[in-house]
Design a protein around this motif. Structure first.
Motif, PDB file in Angstrom:
ATOM      1  N   PHE A 125       0.074   0.007  -6.946  1.00 57.42           N
ATOM      2  CA  PHE A 125      -0.858  -1.104  -7.114  1.00 57.42           C
ATOM      3  C   PHE A 125      -2.201  -0.737  -6.512  1.00 57.42           C
ATOM      4  O   PHE A 125      -2.290   0.107  -5.618  1.00 57.42           O
ATOM      5  CB  PHE A 125      -0.325  -2.363  -6.429  1.00 57.42           C
ATOM      6  CG  PHE A 125       0.890  -2.926  -7.081  1.00 57.42           C
ATOM      7  CD1 PHE A 125       0.784  -3.814  -8.136  1.00 57.42           C
ATOM      8  CD2 PHE A 125       2.143  -2.565  -6.643  1.00 57.42           C
ATOM      9  CE1 PHE A 125       1.901  -4.324  -8.748  1.00 57.42           C
ATOM     10  CE2 PHE A 125       3.287  -3.067  -7.247  1.00 57.42           C
ATOM     11  CZ  PHE A 125       3.162  -3.951  -8.305  1.00 57.42           C
ATOM     12  N   ALA A 156      -5.390  -2.550  -4.598  1.00 56.31           N
ATOM     13  CA  ALA A 156      -5.826  -3.784  -3.938  1.00 56.31           C
ATOM     14  C   ALA A 156      -7.341  -3.758  -3.778  1.00 56.31           C
ATOM     15  O   ALA A 156      -7.910  -2.729  -3.412  1.00 56.31           O
ATOM     16  CB  ALA A 156      -5.161  -3.903  -2.577  1.00 56.31           C
ATOM     17  N   GLU A 177       4.385  -7.027  -7.131  1.00 54.32           N
ATOM     18  CA  GLU A 177       3.040  -7.459  -6.787  1.00 54.32           C
ATOM     19  C   GLU A 177       2.993  -8.265  -5.491  1.00 54.32           C
ATOM     20  O   GLU A 177       2.077  -8.119  -4.691  1.00 54.32           O
ATOM     21  CB  GLU A 177       2.469  -8.289  -7.948  1.00 54.32           C
ATOM     22  CG  GLU A 177       0.965  -8.394  -7.875  1.00 54.32           C
ATOM     23  CD  GLU A 177       0.343  -8.949  -9.163  1.00 54.32           C
ATOM     24  OE1 GLU A 177       0.780  -8.545 -10.264  1.00 54.32           O
ATOM     25  OE2 GLU A 177      -0.567  -9.785  -9.040  1.00 54.32           O
ATOM     26  N   ALA A 208       3.197  -5.975  -2.594  1.00 52.37           N
ATOM     27  CA  ALA A 208       1.904  -5.294  -2.434  1.00 52.37           C
ATOM     28  C   ALA A 208       0.911  -6.209  -1.732  1.00 52.37           C
ATOM     29  O   ALA A 208       0.183  -5.796  -0.825  1.00 52.37           O
ATOM     30  CB  ALA A 208       1.371  -4.867  -3.795  1.00 52.37           C
ATOM     31  N   LYS A 209       0.914  -7.477  -2.140  1.00 54.02           N
ATOM     32  CA  LYS A 209      -0.026  -8.420  -1.539  1.00 54.02           C
ATOM     33  C   LYS A 209       0.274  -8.610  -0.057  1.00 54.02           C
ATOM     34  O   LYS A 209      -0.636  -8.664   0.774  1.00 54.02           O
ATOM     35  CB  LYS A 209       0.026  -9.764  -2.270  1.00 54.02           C
ATOM     36  CG  LYS A 209      -1.012 -10.720  -1.761  1.00 54.02           C
ATOM     37  CD  LYS A 209      -1.535 -11.634  -2.843  1.00 54.02           C
ATOM     38  CE  LYS A 209      -2.748 -12.364  -2.297  1.00 54.02           C
ATOM     39  NZ  LYS A 209      -3.403 -13.184  -3.302  1.00 54.02           N
ATOM     40  N   ILE A 252      -4.792  -8.115  -6.266  1.00 59.18           N
ATOM     41  CA  ILE A 252      -3.913  -6.969  -6.538  1.00 59.18           C
ATOM     42  C   ILE A 252      -3.859  -6.736  -8.050  1.00 59.18           C
ATOM     43  O   ILE A 252      -3.692  -7.690  -8.808  1.00 59.18           O
ATOM     44  CB  ILE A 252      -2.476  -7.265  -6.031  1.00 59.18           C
ATOM     45  CG1 ILE A 252      -2.471  -7.622  -4.549  1.00 59.18           C
ATOM     46  CG2 ILE A 252      -1.544  -6.107  -6.340  1.00 59.18           C
ATOM     47  CD1 ILE A 252      -2.541  -6.477  -3.607  1.00 59.18           C
TER      48      ILE A 252
END
Lengths: 83, 83
Positions: B3, B5, B53, B56-57, B80
């Motif tokens: 991902f 960011a 996701e 990842a956030k 993201i």
């Protein structure tokens, strides 16, 4: 009309970003092992008066070219919202 | 999965932003009379590996809280995208 411009000024991809490298080192030391490729630039928000959105965008672009970004080392992206 | 960011770290609204004030002065001197309320923060892009996701956030949020932003003086926004 009043518009709000959000501008990102980032170091060019082709150039080293020592600040990003330093932050990546810091993140690795804090055990964020999966993070890579950190790059750090400026985020600038400003308000401006203009007749319409495209005039606002060209104002913001002129401001970037004259003062906010050094185009030898940086590129910029502008997004305009009505405020 | 990989991902990307995009993080904006900005000075809190309640606080003075001397860098923004200085740039506003510069813009006025360059005859950009309609610009007001300039604020300057950091724009950080990074890549990270995460299962999805939301993971990842939360990684990016933890990185902001631990290193990238000083929450006493700054707030941050994360977006993201899959890379």
């Amino acid at each position: 009309m009043k518009f709000k411009a959000e501008i990102n000024v980032m170091p060019l991809k082709e150039l080293l970003d020592p600040q990003g490298k330093a932050v990546l080192g810091g993140l690795k030391n804090l055990d964020f092992k999966t993070i890579s490729n950190v790059r750090i630039g400026k985020h600038i928000t400003l308000e401006l008066e203009a007749a319409n959105e495209s005039e606002a965008k060209s104002f913001a672009e002129a401001a970037c070219k004259k003062l906010l970004a050094n185009q030898v080392m940086e590129h910029f992206e502008i997004s305009i919202h009505s405020a």
